[in-house]
Design an enzyme around this catalytic site. Structure first.
Site, PDB file in Angstrom:
ATOM      1  N   ALA A  84     -10.446  13.732 -57.089  1.00  0.00           N
ATOM      2  CA  ALA A  84     -11.206  14.233 -57.847  1.00  0.00           C
ATOM      3  C   ALA A  84     -13.220  14.187 -58.085  1.00  0.00           C
ATOM      4  O   ALA A  84     -13.770  14.576 -57.673  1.00  0.00           O
ATOM      5  CB  ALA A  84     -11.087  13.000 -58.664  1.00  0.00           C
ATOM      6  N   TYR A 103       1.325  18.461 -57.794  1.00  0.00           N
ATOM      7  CA  TYR A 103       1.523  17.845 -56.411  1.00  0.00           C
ATOM      8  C   TYR A 103       3.044  18.001 -55.804  1.00  0.00           C
ATOM      9  O   TYR A 103       2.422  17.073 -54.491  1.00  0.00           O
ATOM     10  CB  TYR A 103       0.623  17.427 -56.639  1.00  0.00           C
ATOM     11  CG  TYR A 103      -0.951  16.431 -57.766  1.00  0.00           C
ATOM     12  CD1 TYR A 103      -1.880  17.845 -56.422  1.00  0.00           C
ATOM     13  CD2 TYR A 103      -1.592  16.707 -58.155  1.00  0.00           C
ATOM     14  CE1 TYR A 103      -2.905  17.583 -57.104  1.00  0.00           C
ATOM     15  CE2 TYR A 103      -2.668  16.599 -58.546  1.00  0.00           C
ATOM     16  CZ  TYR A 103      -2.835  17.187 -58.203  1.00  0.00           C
ATOM     17  OH  TYR A 103      -4.855  17.858 -58.867  1.00  0.00           O
ATOM     18  N   ASN A 110      -8.693  13.703 -48.313  1.00  0.00           N
ATOM     19  CA  ASN A 110      -8.505  14.528 -49.146  1.00  0.00           C
ATOM     20  C   ASN A 110      -9.490  13.745 -50.711  1.00  0.00           C
ATOM     21  O   ASN A 110      -9.452  12.953 -50.997  1.00  0.00           O
ATOM     22  CB  ASN A 110      -7.172  14.681 -50.016  1.00  0.00           C
ATOM     23  CG  ASN A 110      -6.805  14.512 -51.714  1.00  0.00           C
ATOM     24  OD1 ASN A 110      -8.424  14.893 -51.915  1.00  0.00           O
ATOM     25  ND2 ASN A 110      -5.960  15.460 -51.550  1.00  0.00           N
ATOM     26  N   ARG A 132     -12.668  22.918 -60.545  1.00  0.00           N
ATOM     27  CA  ARG A 132     -12.400  22.287 -59.348  1.00  0.00           C
ATOM     28  C   ARG A 132     -12.856  23.206 -58.021  1.00  0.00           C
ATOM     29  O   ARG A 132     -12.819  23.501 -57.373  1.00  0.00           O
ATOM     30  CB  ARG A 132     -10.863  22.740 -59.170  1.00  0.00           C
ATOM     31  CG  ARG A 132     -10.748  21.359 -59.851  1.00  0.00           C
ATOM     32  CD  ARG A 132      -9.037  21.543 -59.892  1.00  0.00           C
ATOM     33  NE  ARG A 132      -8.066  20.038 -61.119  1.00  0.00           N
ATOM     34  CZ  ARG A 132      -8.174  19.711 -61.942  1.00  0.00           C
ATOM     35  NH1 ARG A 132      -8.785  17.971 -60.674  1.00  0.00           N
ATOM     36  NH2 ARG A 132      -7.193  19.148 -62.808  1.00  0.00           N
ATOM     37  N   HIS A 136      -7.127  19.272 -49.404  1.00  0.00           N
ATOM     38  CA  HIS A 136      -6.037  19.539 -51.244  1.00  0.00           C
ATOM     39  C   HIS A 136      -4.792  19.890 -50.926  1.00  0.00           C
ATOM     40  O   HIS A 136      -4.419  21.186 -50.885  1.00  0.00           O
ATOM     41  CB  HIS A 136      -7.668  20.507 -52.076  1.00  0.00           C
ATOM     42  CG  HIS A 136      -8.291  19.762 -52.082  1.00  0.00           C
ATOM     43  ND1 HIS A 136      -9.108  19.048 -52.496  1.00  0.00           N
ATOM     44  CD2 HIS A 136      -9.502  20.671 -51.182  1.00  0.00           C
ATOM     45  CE1 HIS A 136     -10.428  18.631 -52.415  1.00  0.00           C
ATOM     46  NE2 HIS A 136     -10.761  19.936 -51.559  1.00  0.00           N
ATOM     47  N   LEU A 137      -4.001  19.023 -51.703  1.00  0.00           N
ATOM     48  CA  LEU A 137      -2.316  19.579 -51.751  1.00  0.00           C
ATOM     49  C   LEU A 137      -2.771  21.247 -52.829  1.00  0.00           C
ATOM     50  O   LEU A 137      -1.887  21.682 -52.145  1.00  0.00           O
ATOM     51  CB  LEU A 137      -1.657  18.775 -52.353  1.00  0.00           C
ATOM     52  CG  LEU A 137      -1.521  17.082 -51.461  1.00  0.00           C
ATOM     53  CD1 LEU A 137      -1.637  15.948 -52.587  1.00  0.00           C
ATOM     54  CD2 LEU A 137      -0.748  17.083 -51.088  1.00  0.00           C
ATOM     55  N   SER A 138      -3.711  20.955 -53.920  1.00  0.00           N
ATOM     56  CA  SER A 138      -3.043  22.350 -54.382  1.00  0.00           C
ATOM     57  C   SER A 138      -4.086  23.446 -54.089  1.00  0.00           C
ATOM     58  O   SER A 138      -5.417  22.891 -53.923  1.00  0.00           O
ATOM     59  CB  SER A 138      -2.871  21.975 -55.921  1.00  0.00           C
ATOM     60  OG  SER A 138      -4.543  21.096 -56.258  1.00  0.00           O
ATOM     61  N   ARG A 160       3.082  12.190 -60.039  1.00  0.00           N
ATOM     62  CA  ARG A 160       1.787  12.099 -60.388  1.00  0.00           C
ATOM     63  C   ARG A 160       2.026  13.974 -60.658  1.00  0.00           C
ATOM     64  O   ARG A 160       2.136  14.903 -59.645  1.00  0.00           O
ATOM     65  CB  ARG A 160       0.885  12.020 -59.691  1.00  0.00           C
ATOM     66  CG  ARG A 160      -0.680  12.661 -60.584  1.00  0.00           C
ATOM     67  CD  ARG A 160      -1.735  12.646 -59.146  1.00  0.00           C
ATOM     68  NE  ARG A 160      -2.588  12.940 -59.881  1.00  0.00           N
ATOM     69  CZ  ARG A 160      -3.833  13.240 -59.280  1.00  0.00           C
ATOM     70  NH1 ARG A 160      -3.976  13.599 -57.836  1.00  0.00           N
ATOM     71  NH2 ARG A 160      -5.487  13.924 -59.705  1.00  0.00           N
ATOM     72  N   PRO A 203      -8.486   9.158 -55.016  1.00  0.00           N
ATOM     73  CA  PRO A 203      -8.312   8.427 -56.286  1.00  0.00           C
ATOM     74  C   PRO A 203      -6.898   9.352 -56.934  1.00  0.00           C
ATOM     75  O   PRO A 203      -6.723  10.357 -57.036  1.00  0.00           O
ATOM     76  CB  PRO A 203      -9.243   8.191 -57.457  1.00  0.00           C
ATOM     77  CG  PRO A 203     -10.418   9.326 -57.217  1.00  0.00           C
ATOM     78  CD  PRO A 203     -10.463   9.391 -55.400  1.00  0.00           C
ATOM     79  N   ASN A 204      -5.816   8.328 -57.633  1.00  0.00           N
ATOM     80  CA  ASN A 204      -4.912   9.139 -58.052  1.00  0.00           C
ATOM     81  C   ASN A 204      -3.967   9.538 -57.033  1.00  0.00           C
ATOM     82  O   ASN A 204      -2.073   9.697 -57.720  1.00  0.00           O
ATOM     83  CB  ASN A 204      -5.371   9.219 -59.438  1.00  0.00           C
ATOM     84  CG  ASN A 204      -5.938   9.539 -60.667  1.00  0.00           C
ATOM     85  OD1 ASN A 204      -5.537   8.412 -60.613  1.00  0.00           O
ATOM     86  ND2 ASN A 204      -7.462  10.101 -60.624  1.00  0.00           N
ATOM     87  N   GLU A 214     -11.549  18.831 -44.868  1.00  0.00           N
ATOM     88  CA  GLU A 214     -11.387  18.959 -46.236  1.00  0.00           C
ATOM     89  C   GLU A 214      -9.636  18.871 -46.388  1.00  0.00           C
ATOM     90  O   GLU A 214     -10.041  20.338 -45.905  1.00  0.00           O
ATOM     91  CB  GLU A 214     -12.234  19.137 -46.950  1.00  0.00           C
ATOM     92  CG  GLU A 214     -12.298  19.393 -48.299  1.00  0.00           C
ATOM     93  CD  GLU A 214     -13.197  20.129 -49.596  1.00  0.00           C
ATOM     94  OE1 GLU A 214     -14.124  20.275 -48.702  1.00  0.00           O
ATOM     95  OE2 GLU A 214     -13.407  20.527 -50.698  1.00  0.00           O
ATOM     96  N   ARG A 258      -7.425  27.368 -59.723  1.00  0.00           N
ATOM     97  CA  ARG A 258      -7.312  26.267 -60.782  1.00  0.00           C
ATOM     98  C   ARG A 258      -8.350  26.208 -61.556  1.00  0.00           C
ATOM     99  O   ARG A 258      -8.988  26.766 -61.763  1.00  0.00           O
ATOM    100  CB  ARG A 258      -6.422  24.607 -60.305  1.00  0.00           C
ATOM    101  CG  ARG A 258      -5.356  24.130 -59.114  1.00  0.00           C
ATOM    102  CD  ARG A 258      -5.607  23.016 -59.105  1.00  0.00           C
ATOM    103  NE  ARG A 258      -5.074  22.970 -60.197  1.00  0.00           N
ATOM    104  CZ  ARG A 258      -4.928  21.278 -60.201  1.00  0.00           C
ATOM    105  NH1 ARG A 258      -5.543  20.145 -59.102  1.00  0.00           N
ATOM    106  NH2 ARG A 258      -4.738  19.882 -60.710  1.00  0.00           N
TER     107      ARG A 258
HETATM  108  C1  DQA Z   1      -6.680  17.435 -55.654  1.00  0.00           C
HETATM  109  C2  DQA Z   1      -7.241  18.452 -55.993  1.00  0.00           C
HETATM  110  C3  DQA Z   1      -9.306  18.069 -57.288  1.00  0.00           C
HETATM  111  O1  DQA Z   1      -8.972  18.420 -58.146  1.00  0.00           O
HETATM  112  C4  DQA Z   1      -7.898  16.744 -57.686  1.00  0.00           C
HETATM  113  O2  DQA Z   1      -8.809  16.165 -58.797  1.00  0.00           O
HETATM  114  C5  DQA Z   1      -7.044  15.531 -57.290  1.00  0.00           C
HETATM  115  C6  DQA Z   1      -6.209  16.171 -56.258  1.00  0.00           C
HETATM  116  C7  DQA Z   1      -5.747  18.422 -54.600  1.00  0.00           C
HETATM  117  O3  DQA Z   1      -5.384  17.290 -53.076  1.00  0.00           O
HETATM  118  O4  DQA Z   1      -5.019  19.260 -55.408  1.00  0.00           O
HETATM  119  O5  DQA Z   1      -6.931  14.286 -57.018  1.00  0.00           O
HETATM  120  O6  DQA Z   1      -7.445  16.287 -53.987  1.00  0.00           O
END
Ligand code: DQA
Length: 148
Positions: free
Chosen positions: A78, A23, A75, A112, A101-103, A18, A10-11, A99, A108
Site C-alpha cells: 500500500a 494475491y 513490493n 492503485r 506487485h503480485l496483482s 489475505r 505492509p500486509n 518494483e 484494479r
Molecule cells: C500490491 C498492490 C497494492 O496496491 C496493495 O496495496 C498491496 C499489494 C501487490 O503486490 O499487488 O498490498 O503491492
C-alpha cells in the site's frame, strides 16, 4: 559474492490467507525461501525483510547503503501509492531497484494506478503473482552480471 535485498511492505505477512482471489495462496515464507534458494543456486546472497511500518522500511533501505546491497527488489504494497518517505530513501541510497506487485495494479481501483516508485525503478513487475519476484531477482542478477 553479489548481494540482493528483497523488501516487502505492509500486509504482505498475511499472504496465503489475505484475499487469495487477488494475491494467491503462496505464503511470504514460501516466496522468501524460493528466492533465497534461487539466488544461492546462482552464487548470490539474498536477504529479505518485511514490515508493516513505513519508518522500519526506510531504516532498512538506509542500512542497505552500508551492508553491501547491490540491488533491491521491493513490493512497497500500500505504501506504493502513498509513501514519499520510502521513495526518498531509495533515491537517497541510489541503489538500483525493481518494483514488484503480485496483482496487476493497473486493472484494479484507480488509486492503485499511481506509484511513487515506478519512475525511479529499473523495471516494474505487476500481475505475475509470486513469479514476479523471481523474474525481478533474475533481472537483477543479469544487471549485476552486466548482461541485461
Ligand atoms: C500490491 C498492490 C497494492 O496496491 C496493495 O496495496 C498491496 C499489494 C501487490 O503486490 O499487488 O498490498 O503491492
Amino acid at each position: 559474492m553479489m548481494n540482493l535485498l528483497v523488501l516487502h511492505g505492509p500486509n504482505l505477512n498475511l499472504l496465503g490467507t489475505r484475499e487469495p482471489q487477488v494475491y494467491g495462496v503462496t505464503t511470504l515464507d514460501q516466496i522468501n525461501e524460493d528466492l533465497v534458494k534461487f539466488a544461492a543456486d546462482r552464487g548470490t546472497s539474498l536477504q529479505t525483510f518485511q514490515s508493516n511500518h513505513e519508518g522500519a522500511l526506510v531504516d532498512r533501505i538506509q542500512q542497505a547503503r552500508t551492508d553491501g546491497t547491490q540491488f533491491i527488489v521491493i513490493n512497497p504494497a500500500a505504501f506504493t501509492h502513498t509513501s514519499v518517505a520510502i521513495r526518498d530513501a531509495l533515491a537517497g541510497v541510489a541503489i538500483p531497484f525493481v518494483e514488484v506487485h503480485l496483482s496487476n495494479v493497473h486493472r484494479r481501483e484507480a488509486f492503485r494506478h499511481h506509484s511513487y516508485f515506478s519512475d525511479l525503478a529499473e523495471a516494474v513487475m505487476a500481475g505475475f503473482g509470486p513469479a514476479g519476484y523471481r523474474y525481478a531477482v533474475d533481472f537483477a542478477l543479469s544487471r549485476l552480471a552486466k548482461i541485461a
